[in-house]
Write an enzyme that holds these catalytic residues in place. Sequence first.
Site, short mmCIF file in Angstrom:
data_model
loop_
_atom_site.label_atom_id
_atom_site.label_comp_id
_atom_site.label_asym_id
_atom_site.label_seq_id
_atom_site.Cartn_x
_atom_site.Cartn_y
_atom_site.Cartn_z
CE LYS A 182 -5.28 -7.64 -15.55
NZ LYS A 182 -4.77 -7.97 -14.29
C1 LIG Z 1 -4.36 -6.89 -13.67
C2 LIG Z 1 -6.20 -5.44 -13.06
C3 LIG Z 1 -5.97 -4.38 -12.70
C4 LIG Z 1 -4.64 -3.95 -12.02
O1 LIG Z 1 -2.96 -4.30 -12.59
P1 LIG Z 1 -2.06 -4.88 -11.75
O2 LIG Z 1 -0.90 -4.66 -13.27
O3 LIG Z 1 -1.84 -6.03 -11.36
O4 LIG Z 1 -0.96 -4.35 -10.91
C5 LIG Z 1 -6.64 -3.32 -12.18
N1 LIG Z 1 -7.59 -3.85 -12.70
C6 LIG Z 1 -8.01 -4.83 -13.68
C7 LIG Z 1 -9.72 -4.96 -14.09
C8 LIG Z 1 -7.22 -5.45 -13.86
O5 LIG Z 1 -7.80 -6.29 -14.30
#
Ligand SMILES: *Cc1c(COP(=O)(O)O)cnc(C)c1O
Length: 372
Positions: A182
């Site tokens: 992210k």
């Molecule tokens: C990354 C992501 C998640 C989940 O986040 P994690 O930290 O990996 O559990 C949920 N929704 C979206 C759209 C994502 O990109």
Amino acid sequence: MSYLPFTRPTLDEATIQGVTEVLHSGWLSSGPKAKEFEAALSAYFGGRSVRAFNSGTATLEVALQLCGIGPGDEVITTPMSWVATANVILHVGATPVFVDVDPLTGNIDLDRIEAAITPRTKAIIPVDLAGLPVDRDRLYAIAKKQGLRVIEDAAQSMGATWQGKKIGSFGDLISFSFHANKNMTTGEGGCLVLSDEAQIPLAEKLRLQGVERFPDGTMDVDVAGGKYNLTDIAARIGLGQLKQVDGFNRRRRELVKHYFTCFDRSLGCGLPQENFTDSNWHMFQILLPLDRISRGEFIEQMKQREIGVGVHYPSIHLFTLFRRMGFKEGDFPNAEKIGRETVTLPLFPAMELADVERVCTAVKEIIEASRK
Ligand SMILES: *Cc1c(COP(=O)(O)O)cnc(C)c1O
């Protein structure tokens, strides 16, 4: 030429040093750094209440629990997301109700939401795909009119804005992820922005085994909470990243502008919306002209040139788990088309403009040479 991944986190020496200090401190799990991180996040979101979690998935699940959503309830969401968005709805025993996406943005089509509402509908979970925010004015107008909660899955939109306001600085419940891919990371982690301060004690209980502690050293448990607390090690990474995330996002914008300059528009690829005001450009995704090249071939050719490519995402409703629930091809044609054609090209703050040029040249040569 060296391998160019589709994404890579940027960690500065001060952050790495800070993590070393946490390791020396003797306090590794949730402690002073996690609290400091929550305070810094709260300041970032204009003073709103924030709690940190060990993933964006946990954060979404707790948000659903805070809304009291469970068996018999329906939650409207998009099939064009990471599968976590739909899985958490199943985890709490509720039913995901997918609504097709806008073919241009890849985000939930707000025009189709009201037709999907039933007496069982409790909430909407929109996703800001690739960091491009869903229209918050229209979203909240629908939610208000229909009496629905909104859990914003803003996993990809840290630092993005709507009408000049940061995503997270307004709205109902806003969930972020700090997964390594992210725009800012804690390795694994996430945070939830709450609109109602009265729900903080419950959020904290749901985060850690339902435990409530009293001054005399005793404790009680009245809800089966999870194990979702963020470590101080992760929080220290997050403190370093939070200072840099706006700069990271500026750099992403510059790189994307260069993509738009260099990309050959005669190749028949679909390009993303050129939004440099609101998006944090979490990803740069194109739609492939499948009449000219298959996605598997494209990915293989890029790999041979040492360029990493991602696929975000196959439409969720076509996974076996969801097919078993009755979903099938043809249910959500816009999401299915994106799911078939999409590829994510390299984009991360440490990239150079020359890397963008290298990717654009590779894409052009590969598609033009394709004999399909
Ligand atoms: C990354 C992501 C998640 C989940 O986040 P994690 O930290 O990996 O559990 C949920 N929704 C979206 C759209 C994502 O990109």
